[in-house]
Design an enzyme around this catalytic site. Sequence first.
Site, PDB file in Angstrom:
ATOM      1  N   GLY A   1     -17.020 -12.479  16.919  1.00 49.06           N
ATOM      2  CA  GLY A   1     -18.399 -12.798  16.577  1.00 49.06           C
ATOM      3  C   GLY A   1     -18.466 -13.682  15.346  1.00 49.06           C
ATOM      4  N   PHE A   2     -19.650 -13.730  14.732  1.00 53.51           N
ATOM      5  CA  PHE A   2     -19.846 -14.607  13.578  1.00 53.51           C
ATOM      6  C   PHE A   2     -18.887 -14.272  12.435  1.00 53.51           C
ATOM      7  CE2 PHE A   2     -24.034 -14.792  15.691  1.00 53.51           C
ATOM      8  CZ  PHE A   2     -24.174 -16.169  15.814  1.00 53.51           C
TER       9      PHE A   2
ATOM     10  N   GLU B   1     -39.667 -12.393  20.060  1.00 55.13           N
ATOM     11  CA  GLU B   1     -39.320 -13.621  20.765  1.00 55.13           C
ATOM     12  C   GLU B   1     -39.312 -13.415  22.272  1.00 55.13           C
ATOM     13  OE1 GLU B   1     -36.694 -15.721  17.208  1.00 55.13           O
ATOM     14  OE2 GLU B   1     -35.661 -14.607  18.778  1.00 55.13           O
TER      15      GLU B   1
ATOM     16  N   ALA C   1     -26.772 -12.503  11.489  1.00 57.07           N
ATOM     17  CA  ALA C   1     -25.599 -13.377  11.474  1.00 57.07           C
ATOM     18  C   ALA C   1     -25.206 -13.846  10.074  1.00 57.07           C
ATOM     19  CB  ALA C   1     -25.839 -14.569  12.389  1.00 57.07           C
TER      20      ALA C   1
END
Length: 432
Positions: free
Chosen positions: A17-18, A174, A321
């Site tokens: 991941g990040f 969102e 993130a």
Amino acid sequence: MEQKKNTRPRVAIIGGGFGGIQLAKKLKNAPVDVLMIDKHNYHTFQPLLYQVAGGSIAADSIGFPLRRIFTRQNNFRFALAEVKKINPESNTLDTDIGTIYYDYLAIATGSNTNFFGNKEIEHFAMPMKNIPEALNLRSLILQNLETSLVSKDPEEKAALMTFVVVGGGPTGVELSGALAEMRELILMKDYHGLRKHSMRVYLVEGKAELLASFSVGARAKAKKFLEDMDVTIYNSAHVQSYNGYELKIDNGTSLLTRNVLWAAGVKGEVPEGISADNIARGNRILVDEFNKVKGYENIYAIGDVAAMISDEYPNGHPGVAPVAIQQGQNLGENVYRMFERQPLKPFKYRDKGSLATIGRNKAVADLGKIHFQGFFAWLVWGFVHIMSLAGFTNKGIIFFSWAINYFTKNSDNRLIVRFFDNETRMTDPESR
């Protein structure tokens, strides 16, 4: 997989991941061998998963091969494997491809959906933490719209066209906006026979306001955007049960729906082997100010799975993130410092702000002391997300996909490439 180390220390990183990527990049010139282990061979840009689920963009455009990221890094190796257990006493990992040795271990496994122990909800509600789950959700949404076209039962038809998003953080907001936008711009254009007023979108949030970590102005504007898009919002409300058809909320509301989209919480993905004494709230691993796991000398945790408790962050840092990226970079710097026998650098989070988009020309932005909403915030949100994607190709694909979607008010990615059965939770690419 080779178990014994070479002449240089091996830094094993669990998770691409990040945080894991930034740590591996930072160690490019370090006197170590870097081994990244992940059950997927690609990095996922999670902030855009909701657009894959809504059919706005293609799934491949938010994934990028991990090996491709490190093509020019000679001290990097990748293993496609799932870690079953950490063995701190022997500095080894039990994986599905064998035993792997490490000198230093970084746990960057991220988080997964938290259903808070409710097995019924876990079975029937739809999570969205990775690309396969986003594709399952896309299939379910499109399948239910197709089924509603031919259903002769008015109650079942209404349930198929009722969408409930649980969780009022950025993902929930969102996703709710994307569904409302689909209803407004696409439903009657592509699904002849369906009517906009028949598709209902609900958002259920346990807190008193949406986007609780944002500024007061951003929270109010986001709610107004959604209400203007005819999203029904229930604040200070919690889902009690969902059996695949009826959803009950503790405010007394009962909804018949075939679509419950769960964005209400996350929990750390902690591999077996870490002492239970080191697990904090949210199933996160307790770490010190250097991201070292308490009680271990050579094991570290970064990103969503890490809980660095302090006066400023009594519940640990937010699971976003930028935290993972900065912790990966800081830990990488400290590896150099360890070999050079220099004092380690404590982690200090630099909050660069928060962004959330609600739909076409609608977004909210909190960038330090600067808060703004609307069209300009939407442009900033788009720019930041495109620049954060891995790979030039993905940046270009997303930019042109968004441009085409914006001007045509439609999308070419609403494909049912594999049938999803919400009862069995199985996918079948040959079905239908």
